[in-house]
Enzyme design. Structure first.
Site, PDB file in Angstrom:
ATOM      1  N   GLU A 219      -2.676  50.904  16.744  1.00 37.86           N
ATOM      2  CA  GLU A 219      -2.254  52.302  16.925  1.00 37.86           C
ATOM      3  C   GLU A 219      -3.099  53.027  17.958  1.00 37.86           C
ATOM      4  O   GLU A 219      -2.612  53.909  18.678  1.00 37.86           O
ATOM      5  CB  GLU A 219      -2.293  53.038  15.586  1.00 37.86           C
ATOM      6  CG  GLU A 219      -3.596  53.681  15.192  1.00 37.86           C
ATOM      7  CD  GLU A 219      -4.731  52.695  14.982  1.00 37.86           C
ATOM      8  OE1 GLU A 219      -5.878  53.043  15.302  1.00 37.86           O
ATOM      9  OE2 GLU A 219      -4.491  51.581  14.501  1.00 37.86           O
ATOM     10  N   ASP A 220      -4.376  52.666  18.076  1.00 33.56           N
ATOM     11  CA  ASP A 220      -5.257  53.352  19.015  1.00 33.56           C
ATOM     12  C   ASP A 220      -4.819  53.128  20.453  1.00 33.56           C
ATOM     13  O   ASP A 220      -4.731  54.066  21.250  1.00 33.56           O
ATOM     14  CB  ASP A 220      -6.708  52.900  18.814  1.00 33.56           C
ATOM     15  CG  ASP A 220      -6.832  51.379  18.712  1.00 33.56           C
ATOM     16  OD1 ASP A 220      -5.833  50.672  18.925  1.00 33.56           O
ATOM     17  OD2 ASP A 220      -7.944  50.910  18.415  1.00 33.56           O
ATOM     18  N   ASN A 221      -4.513  51.892  20.792  1.00 32.05           N
ATOM     19  CA  ASN A 221      -4.071  51.600  22.144  1.00 32.05           C
ATOM     20  C   ASN A 221      -2.717  52.228  22.443  1.00 32.05           C
ATOM     21  O   ASN A 221      -2.453  52.684  23.563  1.00 32.05           O
ATOM     22  CB  ASN A 221      -4.008  50.079  22.353  1.00 32.05           C
ATOM     23  CG  ASN A 221      -3.939  49.704  23.822  1.00 32.05           C
ATOM     24  OD1 ASN A 221      -4.565  50.319  24.670  1.00 32.05           O
ATOM     25  ND2 ASN A 221      -3.155  48.685  24.125  1.00 32.05           N
TER      26      ASN A 221
ATOM     27  N   SER B 171      -7.809  47.449  16.943  1.00 26.83           N
ATOM     28  CA  SER B 171      -7.629  47.071  18.327  1.00 26.83           C
ATOM     29  C   SER B 171      -8.981  46.951  18.975  1.00 26.83           C
ATOM     30  O   SER B 171      -9.798  47.849  18.871  1.00 26.83           O
ATOM     31  CB  SER B 171      -6.805  48.101  19.039  1.00 26.83           C
ATOM     32  OG  SER B 171      -6.807  47.861  20.388  1.00 26.83           O
TER      33      SER B 171
END
Length: 447
Positions: free
Chosen positions: A264-266, A446
């Protein structure tokens, strides 16, 4: 002719790869060897942007007390903290309540997930309640196993919200992130390999890619962005035609739309980059990650998991990964030089590996603020060598499947990094390399 072309290509690629590595090394020297105190640290509260810090928690992670205490100790006059958990029985809340009693002047609250999950990603599910209750537009999402220096927040806000007197930039900054820097709390072979990887090769390439800045590349251990920007994107990566005039994606938007992704971060960073046209920047601080007791198999399965996620998001870059590793590219280049110049591989390879490890250790020195301690140096070099030897076998195993295990649950990685739950355990090699427990990233997925 074919042999000549292949040999020449190997040498040209070697030069390109070294150029990228040196960009990362020199950029690390410039960025991390001086960390000035921000003027925001001593400013009046009503003169600085407010920040909401979101810390997703799940159980008693390594070094949890010190990690969370670093949030309370930030030298910044206007922030609030949400400690986000799935339910009120979470063991981490004992530490949270102790710290809230120790620092009563800090505006800190506990956010327990309210309602049904918004996706398969437990980090997003933990964050969503606090995200909706946030008082400030600037959000700092900080994982539970990260310890931050006292001046980290102030220096990051300096970048995200530059003074009005600063030189105008072509694109507004949408994300400020911090390079992960691992430190071993319980020395073991797997944790030392993880430390050597993250603090050298990973950091070097991560910094180089973000210095060149041709595309989004963000590890979400510690990220600042604006809620108002998040409420305009939906994870589709489709550019918004009138983004500069305040345009937004149709339909549902915001943090909940990223619950379907494993990385989700990327995806958040990529959405702000591609959908809104915002750029990213790295702070001069690092995200200090406590690494607990890991076995070599734990390290291997962790690497397999992330490669399988990446290949569904950036296939071309993932296919090229072996050609960026010192072992593989060193052997190829040695063969090319033997064909073109008659240079013996037995001469070239020792020089190649020595130069490579010296550059990697220089990156470590820049990020840590000191060289590898003398009593750890040989163990660090051995761990570095083992990581390099494992790179190609790990990559090969990762490319042969699409299922990953995370916190005891199995997922199938699909297009663009979206995932679905899988009921049964995998068999064969993946089953044998099954991860027994999480040692490093309890919530972020990630790197």
């Amino acid at each position: 002719m074919i042999s000549f072309v292949l040999a020449s290509a190997s040498v040209v690629w070697y030069i390109i790869l070294w150029s990228i590595g040196l960009i990362g090394c020199l950029a690390a020297r410039k960025r991390y060897r001086l960390r000035p105190r921000s003027p925001l640290a001593s400013a009046a509260a009503n003169t600085v942007p407010g920040v909401t810090i979101l810390r997703p928690l799940k159980g008693l992670d390594h070094n949890l007390y010190e990690n969370l205490e670093s949030t309370f100790m930030q030298e910044y006059p206007n922030f609030e903290v949400f400690f986000c958990v799935e339910d009120e029985r979470d063991q981490a809340l004992t530490i949270v309540r102790d710290l809230m009693a120790k620092y009563p002047s800090v505006n800190a609250r506990i956010a327990i997930r309210d309602g049904e999950p918004v996706g398969v990603n437990p980090k997003i599910n933990n964050l969503i309640t606090a995200y909706r209750q946030a008082s400030h537009d600037i959000l700092w999402v900080l994982d539970s196993n990260v310890m931050a220096d006292r001046g980290t927040l102030a220096r990051a806000v300096d970048i995200l919200e530059p003074p009005s007197t600063a030189t105008p930039l072509r694109r507004r900054i949408g994300v400020v992130h911090h390079v992960p820097f691992a430190w071993v709390t319980k020395p073991s072979l797997g944790s030392c390999i993880e430390e050597a990887f993250l603090n050298t090769n990973h950091a070097k390439m991560y910094i180089a890619i973000n210095t060149v800045a041709v595309d989004s590349c963000v590890v979400g251990k510690s990220c600042l962005y604006r809620k108002s920007d998040m409420e305009r994107v939906n994870g589709s990566l489709r550019p918004i035609a009138n983004a500069e005039q305040g345009g937004f994606q149709p339909g549902e938007r915001g943090l909940k739309m990223f619950g379907r992704f494993l990385a989700e971060d990327n995806m958040i960073a990529g959405s702000l980059w591609h959908e809104l046209g915002l750029r990213h920047d790295i702070s001069c601080d690092v995200a200090k990650n406590a690494v607990g007791d890991m076995s070599p198999i734990d390290y291997i399965t962790r690497r397999i998991r992330w490669i399988r996620v990446r290949k569904r998001m950036v296939l071309a870059a993932t296919l090229a990964e072996p050609f960026t590793e010192s072992m593989f590219v060193g052997v190829l280049t040695s063969l090319g030089l033997r064909y073109l110049l008659g240079l013996s591989p037995w001469f070239f390879l020792p020089v190649h590996f020595l130069a490579w490890v010296l550059v990697d250790m220089d990156v470590y020195t820049s990020m840590a603020g000191h060289p590898v301690p003398a009593d750890k140096r040989w163990m660090f070099v051995v761990s570095w060598a083992l990581r390099e030897l494992l790179a190609l076998p790990v990559w090969t195993m990762a490319m042969l499947g699409s299922e990953v295990e995370w916190r005891g649950k199995r997922y199938r990685v699909m297009k663009n990094g979206e995932v679905e739950r899988v009921a049964s355990m995998a068999s064969g090699l993946l089953g044998w390399f099954r991860k027994r427990k999480d040692f490093y990233e309890p919530l972020d997925i990630s790197d």
